[in-house]
Write a protein that holds these residues in place. Structure first.
Motif, PDB file in Angstrom:
ATOM      1  N   GLN A 183      -0.865  -5.400  13.274  1.00  0.00           N
ATOM      2  CA  GLN A 183      -2.222  -6.478  12.906  1.00  0.00           C
ATOM      3  C   GLN A 183      -3.499  -5.437  13.104  1.00  0.00           C
ATOM      4  OE1 GLN A 183      -2.687 -10.500  14.368  1.00  0.00           O
ATOM      5  NE2 GLN A 183      -4.158  -9.683  15.847  1.00  0.00           N
ATOM      6  N   GLU A 184      -3.418  -4.467  14.142  1.00  0.00           N
ATOM      7  CA  GLU A 184      -4.487  -3.536  14.134  1.00  0.00           C
ATOM      8  C   GLU A 184      -4.677  -2.776  12.875  1.00  0.00           C
ATOM      9  OE1 GLU A 184      -4.149  -1.143  17.530  1.00  0.00           O
ATOM     10  OE2 GLU A 184      -4.215  -2.660  19.138  1.00  0.00           O
ATOM     11  N   GLY A 185      -3.539  -2.396  12.405  1.00  0.00           N
ATOM     12  CA  GLY A 185      -3.601  -1.670  11.209  1.00  0.00           C
ATOM     13  C   GLY A 185      -3.831  -2.339  10.103  1.00  0.00           C
ATOM     14  N   MET A 186      -3.702  -3.791   9.815  1.00  0.00           N
ATOM     15  CA  MET A 186      -3.920  -4.644   8.765  1.00  0.00           C
ATOM     16  C   MET A 186      -5.738  -4.670   8.774  1.00  0.00           C
ATOM     17  SD  MET A 186      -2.782  -8.601   8.257  1.00  0.00           S
ATOM     18  CE  MET A 186      -3.737  -9.220   9.740  1.00  0.00           C
ATOM     19  N   GLY A 225      -0.494  12.327  -7.374  1.00  0.00           N
ATOM     20  CA  GLY A 225      -0.985  12.238  -5.817  1.00  0.00           C
ATOM     21  C   GLY A 225      -1.352  10.685  -5.465  1.00  0.00           C
ATOM     22  N   GLU A 226      -1.046  10.640  -4.225  1.00  0.00           N
ATOM     23  CA  GLU A 226      -0.904   9.116  -3.599  1.00  0.00           C
ATOM     24  C   GLU A 226      -2.123   9.141  -2.529  1.00  0.00           C
ATOM     25  OE1 GLU A 226       2.367   5.507  -2.456  1.00  0.00           O
ATOM     26  OE2 GLU A 226       2.584   7.946  -1.952  1.00  0.00           O
ATOM     27  N   SER A 227      -3.066   8.061  -2.744  1.00  0.00           N
ATOM     28  CA  SER A 227      -4.018   8.425  -1.752  1.00  0.00           C
ATOM     29  C   SER A 227      -3.577   7.379  -0.477  1.00  0.00           C
ATOM     30  CB  SER A 227      -5.251   7.343  -2.481  1.00  0.00           C
ATOM     31  OG  SER A 227      -4.874   5.885  -2.668  1.00  0.00           O
ATOM     32  N   VAL A 228      -4.337   7.886   0.423  1.00  0.00           N
ATOM     33  CA  VAL A 228      -3.937   7.174   1.692  1.00  0.00           C
ATOM     34  C   VAL A 228      -3.906   5.610   1.680  1.00  0.00           C
ATOM     35  CG1 VAL A 228      -4.512   6.946   4.492  1.00  0.00           C
ATOM     36  CG2 VAL A 228      -5.008   9.127   3.023  1.00  0.00           C
ATOM     37  N   ALA A 229      -5.047   5.165   0.922  1.00  0.00           N
ATOM     38  CA  ALA A 229      -5.040   3.761   0.530  1.00  0.00           C
ATOM     39  C   ALA A 229      -3.897   3.216   0.048  1.00  0.00           C
ATOM     40  CB  ALA A 229      -6.200   3.066  -0.185  1.00  0.00           C
ATOM     41  N   GLU A 230      -3.152   3.760  -0.654  1.00  0.00           N
ATOM     42  CA  GLU A 230      -2.180   3.269  -1.473  1.00  0.00           C
ATOM     43  C   GLU A 230      -0.598   3.448  -0.417  1.00  0.00           C
ATOM     44  OE1 GLU A 230      -2.266   4.446  -6.062  1.00  0.00           O
ATOM     45  OE2 GLU A 230      -1.986   6.090  -4.813  1.00  0.00           O
ATOM     46  N   LYS A 231      -0.582   4.505   0.231  1.00  0.00           N
ATOM     47  CA  LYS A 231       0.080   4.543   1.215  1.00  0.00           C
ATOM     48  C   LYS A 231       0.206   3.439   2.368  1.00  0.00           C
ATOM     49  CE  LYS A 231       0.706   9.575   0.881  1.00  0.00           C
ATOM     50  NZ  LYS A 231       0.701  10.933   1.969  1.00  0.00           N
ATOM     51  N   ALA A 232      -1.107   3.275   2.782  1.00  0.00           N
ATOM     52  CA  ALA A 232      -1.107   2.077   4.010  1.00  0.00           C
ATOM     53  C   ALA A 232      -0.624   0.855   3.084  1.00  0.00           C
ATOM     54  CB  ALA A 232      -2.653   1.828   4.227  1.00  0.00           C
ATOM     55  N   ALA A 233      -1.117   0.650   1.832  1.00  0.00           N
ATOM     56  CA  ALA A 233      -0.806  -0.630   1.529  1.00  0.00           C
ATOM     57  C   ALA A 233       0.777  -0.803   1.247  1.00  0.00           C
ATOM     58  CB  ALA A 233      -1.384  -0.847   0.047  1.00  0.00           C
ATOM     59  N   GLU A 234       1.375   0.166   0.813  1.00  0.00           N
ATOM     60  CA  GLU A 234       2.844   0.224   0.811  1.00  0.00           C
ATOM     61  C   GLU A 234       3.607  -0.116   1.959  1.00  0.00           C
ATOM     62  OE1 GLU A 234       6.436   3.035  -1.184  1.00  0.00           O
ATOM     63  OE2 GLU A 234       4.456   3.933  -1.213  1.00  0.00           O
ATOM     64  N   LYS A 235       3.094   0.742   2.988  1.00  0.00           N
ATOM     65  CA  LYS A 235       3.618   0.613   4.454  1.00  0.00           C
ATOM     66  C   LYS A 235       3.511  -0.846   4.799  1.00  0.00           C
ATOM     67  CE  LYS A 235       5.419   3.625   5.473  1.00  0.00           C
ATOM     68  NZ  LYS A 235       6.676   4.203   5.502  1.00  0.00           N
ATOM     69  N   ARG A 236       2.425  -1.408   4.544  1.00  0.00           N
ATOM     70  CA  ARG A 236       2.046  -2.622   4.820  1.00  0.00           C
ATOM     71  C   ARG A 236       2.951  -3.653   4.588  1.00  0.00           C
ATOM     72  NH1 ARG A 236      -1.160  -6.969   2.657  1.00  0.00           N
ATOM     73  NH2 ARG A 236      -1.344  -8.728   4.320  1.00  0.00           N
ATOM     74  N   ASN A 237       3.280  -3.580   3.115  1.00  0.00           N
ATOM     75  CA  ASN A 237       4.256  -4.722   2.711  1.00  0.00           C
ATOM     76  C   ASN A 237       5.796  -4.421   3.011  1.00  0.00           C
ATOM     77  OD1 ASN A 237       2.209  -5.751   1.080  1.00  0.00           O
ATOM     78  ND2 ASN A 237       2.559  -4.331  -0.725  1.00  0.00           N
ATOM     79  N   GLU A 238       5.880  -3.063   3.363  1.00  0.00           N
ATOM     80  CA  GLU A 238       7.190  -2.685   3.879  1.00  0.00           C
ATOM     81  C   GLU A 238       7.425  -3.423   5.267  1.00  0.00           C
ATOM     82  OE1 GLU A 238       9.003   1.270   5.502  1.00  0.00           O
ATOM     83  OE2 GLU A 238       8.071   1.601   3.534  1.00  0.00           O
ATOM     84  N   ASN A 292     -10.883   1.339   6.470  1.00  0.00           N
ATOM     85  CA  ASN A 292     -10.448   2.485   7.065  1.00  0.00           C
ATOM     86  C   ASN A 292      -8.755   2.831   7.042  1.00  0.00           C
ATOM     87  OD1 ASN A 292     -10.044   4.416   9.042  1.00  0.00           O
ATOM     88  ND2 ASN A 292     -11.324   3.733  10.775  1.00  0.00           N
ATOM     89  N   TYR A 293      -8.467   3.437   5.730  1.00  0.00           N
ATOM     90  CA  TYR A 293      -7.248   3.504   5.610  1.00  0.00           C
ATOM     91  C   TYR A 293      -6.258   4.521   6.419  1.00  0.00           C
ATOM     92  CZ  TYR A 293      -8.916   0.958   1.527  1.00  0.00           C
ATOM     93  OH  TYR A 293      -9.389  -0.075   0.626  1.00  0.00           O
ATOM     94  N   VAL A 294      -7.090   5.461   6.998  1.00  0.00           N
ATOM     95  CA  VAL A 294      -6.389   6.658   7.763  1.00  0.00           C
ATOM     96  C   VAL A 294      -5.893   6.007   8.854  1.00  0.00           C
ATOM     97  CG1 VAL A 294      -6.629   8.764   8.864  1.00  0.00           C
ATOM     98  CG2 VAL A 294      -7.719   8.595   6.823  1.00  0.00           C
ATOM     99  N   ASN A 295      -6.761   5.256   9.734  1.00  0.00           N
ATOM    100  CA  ASN A 295      -6.581   4.564  10.809  1.00  0.00           C
ATOM    101  C   ASN A 295      -5.271   3.520  10.543  1.00  0.00           C
ATOM    102  OD1 ASN A 295      -7.900   6.225  12.451  1.00  0.00           O
ATOM    103  ND2 ASN A 295      -9.315   4.673  12.793  1.00  0.00           N
ATOM    104  N   ALA A 296      -5.685   2.869   9.473  1.00  0.00           N
ATOM    105  CA  ALA A 296      -4.536   1.757   8.990  1.00  0.00           C
ATOM    106  C   ALA A 296      -2.874   2.427   8.843  1.00  0.00           C
ATOM    107  CB  ALA A 296      -4.961   1.205   7.867  1.00  0.00           C
ATOM    108  N   TYR A 297      -3.207   3.577   7.978  1.00  0.00           N
ATOM    109  CA  TYR A 297      -1.838   4.065   7.887  1.00  0.00           C
ATOM    110  C   TYR A 297      -1.037   4.541   9.120  1.00  0.00           C
ATOM    111  CZ  TYR A 297       1.646   7.150   5.586  1.00  0.00           C
ATOM    112  OH  TYR A 297       2.710   7.631   5.054  1.00  0.00           O
ATOM    113  N   ASN A 298      -1.908   5.344  10.064  1.00  0.00           N
ATOM    114  CA  ASN A 298      -1.420   5.502  11.257  1.00  0.00           C
ATOM    115  C   ASN A 298      -0.878   4.583  12.155  1.00  0.00           C
ATOM    116  OD1 ASN A 298      -2.069   8.399  10.863  1.00  0.00           O
ATOM    117  ND2 ASN A 298      -3.990   8.189  11.796  1.00  0.00           N
ATOM    118  N   ARG A 299      -1.599   3.413  12.136  1.00  0.00           N
ATOM    119  CA  ARG A 299      -1.037   2.219  12.992  1.00  0.00           C
ATOM    120  C   ARG A 299       0.310   1.869  12.155  1.00  0.00           C
ATOM    121  NH1 ARG A 299      -4.375   3.741  15.830  1.00  0.00           N
ATOM    122  NH2 ARG A 299      -5.875   2.229  17.134  1.00  0.00           N
TER     123      ARG A 299
END
Length: 374
Positions: free
Chosen positions: A91-94, A19-32, A101-108
């Motif tokens: 930047q809002e997501g960051m 399982g991948e947490s939302v925090a991990e997804k957000a961090a991966e998407k930010r680097n991408e 707030n990883y859910v909002n970050a991932y959505n941004r």
């Protein structure tokens, strides 16, 4: 009964579930995304609007600095506006991610990803069109009024190993009774023929590969079912295909640049002339010496030997003109309309290169090199 117990025991064994947490997804998407933004920035500022270059007349002087636009100019070019919007949402997501707030970050970040995809869809087509235009012009004549200017096909025909002109190069002559039966300024075609042909071949091969990469990008969702939607991993695949298309198109542009350099080795005469002017051409199509046009202006970087004042002499010389790896903003062998493409292919912003190398932005006391009027 034993079989039933064995089956129950197997069903009761702990299964390894990833399982991948939302925090991990957000961090991966930010680097991408930061990698995408870094690449798109150069593209957006080099080709800020469509259709380019016709739309360039409505551009402000320096959109990246927030300087006021010229009268009648658009406030901000459309592609730069889209790029800035992607940056804002990223930047809002960051900020949300740093707050926890990883859910909002991932959505941004997903919103930014969708906007990046739309920007790259237009940019990839623009790169294909400009690459095709550059390659097409590079294999044709640059100056149809010049009798020794030749297309790539003419060079292959007239300067092949068994051609009459090649045989004439080796023909014994009695000097001064026998004169050359060819123009000596054509001999470089024979020396460069093979490399010109290989660059034509490689340039169009890479243009075909770039077209294929874009076609794959457009068909990423071709096999989705009627109730399926485009997922983040689909968008990521499409973006990577678009970027691959642009990277390969840039390489093809460098092949076009090399074709120009091989066909017109004498055209940089003005950069080395002590008078700062182009070569005088005599004969049936005479041409006077003129100052070269670089970045839209006539430039004079000659070093007059009669100038005794060292300060004045330094003001006229340009320290960036002479390196062996010449910056494409100076390369007169390539038509000026493609200098922007060649800076872009080196991942450089064209306006920055002009400001640094031509306008001396970071050299105190230097002035713009303009031709003297007499």
């Amino acid at each position: 009964m034993y079989r039933r117990l064995a089956l129950i025991s197997l069903l009761c064994l702990p299964l390894a579930v990833h399982g991948e947490s939302v925090a991990e997804k957000a961090a991966e998407k930010r680097n991408e995304l930061i990698r995408y933004l870094r690449e798109i920035r150069t593209m957006s500022y080099n080709f800020p609007c469509d259709p380019f270059p016709d739309c360039a007349a409505a551009m402000p002087a320096k959109p990246e600095t927030g300087a006021p636009a010229q009268p009648g100019a658009a406030a901000t070019p459309e592609r730069i506006k889209l790029f800035n919007e992607v940056k804002r949402i990223y930047q809002e997501g960051m900020v949300y991610m740093y707050e926890g707030n990883y859910v909002n970050a991932y959505n941004r970040f997903l919103d930014s990803q969708a906007r990046v995809e739309r920007i790259l869809e237009g940019l990839s087509q623009l790169y294909l069109d400009r690459t095709e235009m550059l390659l097409r012009d590079s294999i044709e004549k640059k100056d149809i009024s010049n009798p020794i200017d030749m297309s790539a096909t003419d060079i292959s025909i007239d300067f092949g190993p068994n051609s009459d002109k090649r045989r004439d190069f080796k023909r014994n002559r009695e000097i001064p009774r026998d004169s050359r039966a060819y123009d000596p300024r054509e001999t470089h075609y024979a020396y460069n023929k093979y490399e010109i042909e290989r660059n034509v071949e490689q340039g169009y091969k890479q243009l075909g590969q770039a077209r294929e990469a874009r076609r794959r990008a457009l068909t990423v969702d071709a096999n989705l079912g009627p109730n399926q939607r485009l997922e983040p991993h689909h968008r990521r695949a499409r973006i990577e295909y678009y970027l691959t298309c642009i990277r390969i198109a840039r390489l093809a542009k460098l092949n076009g640049e090399r074709i120009y350099q091989l066909k017109y080795p004498y055209d940089n005469y003005a950069l080395m002339s002590p008078y700062g002017k182009t070569e005088v051409i005599k004969g049936d199509n005479p041409r006077p010496a003129t100052f070269p046009k670089i970045a839209g202006k006539d430039r004079d970087w000659s070093t007059d030997e009669n100038i005794t004042d060292a300060t004045k002499k330094d003001d006229k010389s340009n320290p960036y003109v002479f390196p062996a790896n010449l910056n494409p903003v100076f390369d007169l062998r390539v038509p000026e309309q493609y200098h922007r493409d060649l800076s872009d292919s080196r991942d450089q912003i064209f306006e920055d290169q002009v400001n640094i190398n031509v306008e001396y932005k970071y050299i105190p006391g230097k002035r713009d090199a303009k031709p003297e009027t007499k």
